[in-house]
Design a protein around this motif. Structure first.
Motif, PDB file in Angstrom:
ATOM      1  N   ARG A  69      47.842  24.336  93.577  1.00 49.93           N
ATOM      2  CA  ARG A  69      48.251  25.738  93.394  1.00 49.93           C
ATOM      3  C   ARG A  69      49.267  25.850  92.253  1.00 49.93           C
ATOM      4  O   ARG A  69      49.238  26.813  91.478  1.00 49.93           O
ATOM      5  N   THR A  97      52.143  39.590  92.949  1.00 48.69           N
ATOM      6  CA  THR A  97      51.221  39.277  94.042  1.00 48.69           C
ATOM      7  C   THR A  97      51.746  38.120  94.886  1.00 48.69           C
ATOM      8  O   THR A  97      51.712  38.176  96.126  1.00 48.69           O
ATOM      9  N   ILE A  98      52.261  37.077  94.229  1.00 52.33           N
ATOM     10  CA  ILE A  98      52.825  35.939  94.972  1.00 52.33           C
ATOM     11  C   ILE A  98      54.073  36.371  95.727  1.00 52.33           C
ATOM     12  O   ILE A  98      54.298  35.956  96.877  1.00 52.33           O
ATOM     13  N   GLU A  99      54.896  37.216  95.110  1.00 50.01           N
ATOM     14  CA  GLU A  99      56.092  37.714  95.797  1.00 50.01           C
ATOM     15  C   GLU A  99      55.711  38.482  97.063  1.00 50.01           C
ATOM     16  O   GLU A  99      56.331  38.291  98.118  1.00 50.01           O
ATOM     17  N   GLU A 101      52.956  38.123  98.810  1.00 55.81           N
ATOM     18  CA  GLU A 101      52.451  37.135  99.780  1.00 55.81           C
ATOM     19  C   GLU A 101      53.595  36.480 100.532  1.00 55.81           C
ATOM     20  O   GLU A 101      53.533  36.313 101.765  1.00 55.81           O
ATOM     21  N   GLN A 102      54.658  36.117  99.808  1.00 58.76           N
ATOM     22  CA  GLN A 102      55.786  35.437 100.439  1.00 58.76           C
ATOM     23  C   GLN A 102      56.616  36.392 101.301  1.00 58.76           C
ATOM     24  O   GLN A 102      57.113  36.006 102.369  1.00 58.76           O
ATOM     25  N   ILE A 104      55.422  39.017 102.913  1.00 57.94           N
ATOM     26  CA  ILE A 104      54.636  39.238 104.129  1.00 57.94           C
ATOM     27  C   ILE A 104      54.703  38.014 105.035  1.00 57.94           C
ATOM     28  O   ILE A 104      54.831  38.141 106.271  1.00 57.94           O
ATOM     29  N   ARG A 105      54.633  36.827 104.460  1.00 61.83           N
ATOM     30  CA  ARG A 105      54.716  35.616 105.277  1.00 61.83           C
ATOM     31  C   ARG A 105      56.063  35.538 105.989  1.00 61.83           C
ATOM     32  O   ARG A 105      56.136  35.200 107.169  1.00 61.83           O
ATOM     33  N   GLU A 176      52.243  45.620 104.241  1.00 66.68           N
ATOM     34  CA  GLU A 176      51.392  44.920 103.278  1.00 66.68           C
ATOM     35  C   GLU A 176      50.631  45.910 102.407  1.00 66.68           C
ATOM     36  O   GLU A 176      50.551  45.751 101.178  1.00 66.68           O
ATOM     37  N   TYR A 180      51.028  46.239  98.281  1.00 66.98           N
ATOM     38  CA  TYR A 180      49.905  46.028  97.366  1.00 66.98           C
ATOM     39  C   TYR A 180      49.532  47.307  96.619  1.00 66.98           C
ATOM     40  O   TYR A 180      49.035  47.243  95.488  1.00 66.98           O
ATOM     41  N   ASN A 214      37.501  44.777  99.013  1.00 65.73           N
ATOM     42  CA  ASN A 214      38.664  44.520  99.864  1.00 65.73           C
ATOM     43  C   ASN A 214      38.778  45.593 100.943  1.00 65.73           C
ATOM     44  O   ASN A 214      39.115  45.302 102.095  1.00 65.73           O
ATOM     45  N   GLU A 316      40.817  30.581  90.831  1.00 69.62           N
ATOM     46  CA  GLU A 316      41.338  30.807  92.186  1.00 69.62           C
ATOM     47  C   GLU A 316      40.284  30.465  93.229  1.00 69.62           C
ATOM     48  O   GLU A 316      40.573  29.836  94.249  1.00 69.62           O
TER      49      GLU A 316
END
Length: 344
Positions: A69, A97-99, A101-102, A104-105, A176, A180, A214, A316
């Motif tokens: 990754r 997008t990565i921010e 994801e993190q 939300i995690r 989320e 987005y 989606n 990806e």
């Protein structure tokens, strides 16, 4: 076409030519352990440089996935260094997008009082590319502390409006969706401001089609796992960025079964792609459509930004394939089952 734009086009297509082939997937499917998968990737594929210093006999599956990754992120960063008209915007899109994801995690862990797990799963390489204070975030014990950490983030106003309910629970799906929505709006604004003509048309169509699928996948998931009302489902969709008619959206949200949702989607313009792809599970459809569109762009588009982004989507999905292979080999799954999950 400028020299820098031509360089982006040439570099992306050259990298595309080094992607994993059917022969590579056959070789990887024959591996009997994660170490063998690692050895094959190091010896015969374009991942060799990224994995050069890793000992395949000692590597942990989680570390191998993290390394791949990281390699994908830096590869995209490398492409964005070329002076493409929208490359900086794409770089911002990937980082945001990565921010998200993190974020939300972390919130999922906060809901289950398990935030101590956050730092151990965080992609360390990303710390240099985000303004979010990851150490402070990892130490946040409640939503109020979480908001303080994100106070300087562009996501703050959205998160501030999404406080826990009276039972202290967070509505993750709603948060989320709002995050987005923000990221997608920024991206389309960048496309609108920095492109025109055929390039703008190709990029906009690409993203809207991806979002349509989606939406389709999200409707299926929300119906199956959450049994939400039609209005609740609709509130969790990015409807502002869709080519599906409001009537078709409404019909899918009110459908009594997954089969009915499929039938309605297949009656739409973009939904006709479902008949043209092979899939095993409904969750496969969205990435398979993205892969099909990206492959088409790689071969036929002459716009550097479209080709660059298409290559990154293909990369990806290739990484998803490698992760599926690693997981399948690790848990000794049937080779045919593993192969059915791969998209290439």
């Amino acid at each position: 076409m400028s020299n820098t734009s031509f360089a982006v086009l040439t570099k992306a297509r050259a990298k595309f030519g080094k992607r994993l082939t059917e022969k590579d997937y056959t070789g990887l499917l024959a591996c009997q352990s994660v170490a063998e998968v690692m050895s094959y990737l190091k010896s015969y594929t374009h991942y060799s440089a990224a994995l050069r210093d890793i000992n395949e006999r000692d590597v942990h599956r989680g570390r191998l996935e993290a390394m791949l990754r990281q390699n994908l992120f830096y590869e995209f960063d490398s492409l964005c260094r070329y002076d493409s008209s929208v490359s900086s915007g794409f770089s911002q899109y990937v980082i945001e997008t990565i921010e998200v994801e993190q974020i939300i995690r972390f919130l999922i862990l906060l809901n289950s009082n398990s935030t101590e797990k956050f730092i151990y799963q965080f992609p360390a390489y990303f710390s240099k590319h985000t303004e979010i204070d990851i150490d402070r975030l990892a130490n946040a014990k409640n939503y109020e502390e979480f908001l303080k950490v994100l106070s300087d983030s562009p996501f703050y106003e959205i998160l501030k409006s999404c406080s826990p309910d009276e039972k202290g629970r967070l509505h993750i799906s709603e948060i989320e969706n709002k995050l987005y929505d923000f990221v997608f709006a920024n991206l389309l604004n960048i496309i609108k401001k920095n492109t025109k003509g055929r390039e703008r048309q190709e990029l906009t169509s690409f993203f809207l089609t991806i979002n349509d699928y989606n939406i389709f996948s999200r409707i299926l998931r929300l119906k199956k796992y959450y049994n939400l009302s039609p209005d609740a489902i609709k509130s969790n969709l990015l409807l502002k960025y869709s080519d599906i008619s409001p009537k078709a959206i409404d019909m899918m949200c009110r459908a009594e079964s997954s089969a009915e949702v499929f039938s309605i989607m297949q009656s739409t313009h973009n939904g006709k792609l479902i008949d043209k792809i092979g899939y095993v599970y409904a969750s496969d459809i969205s990435p398979r459509v993205k892969y099909r569109l990206a492959r088409k762009n790689m071969h036929f588009s002459n716009n550097p930004s479209v080709v660059m982004l298409s290559y990154m989507f293909i990369s990806e999905i290739e990484l998803m394939n490698v992760v599926s292979l690693i997981e399948g080999v690790r848990y000794k799954l049937d080779t045919k089952l593993i192969q059915s999950l791969l998209i290439y």
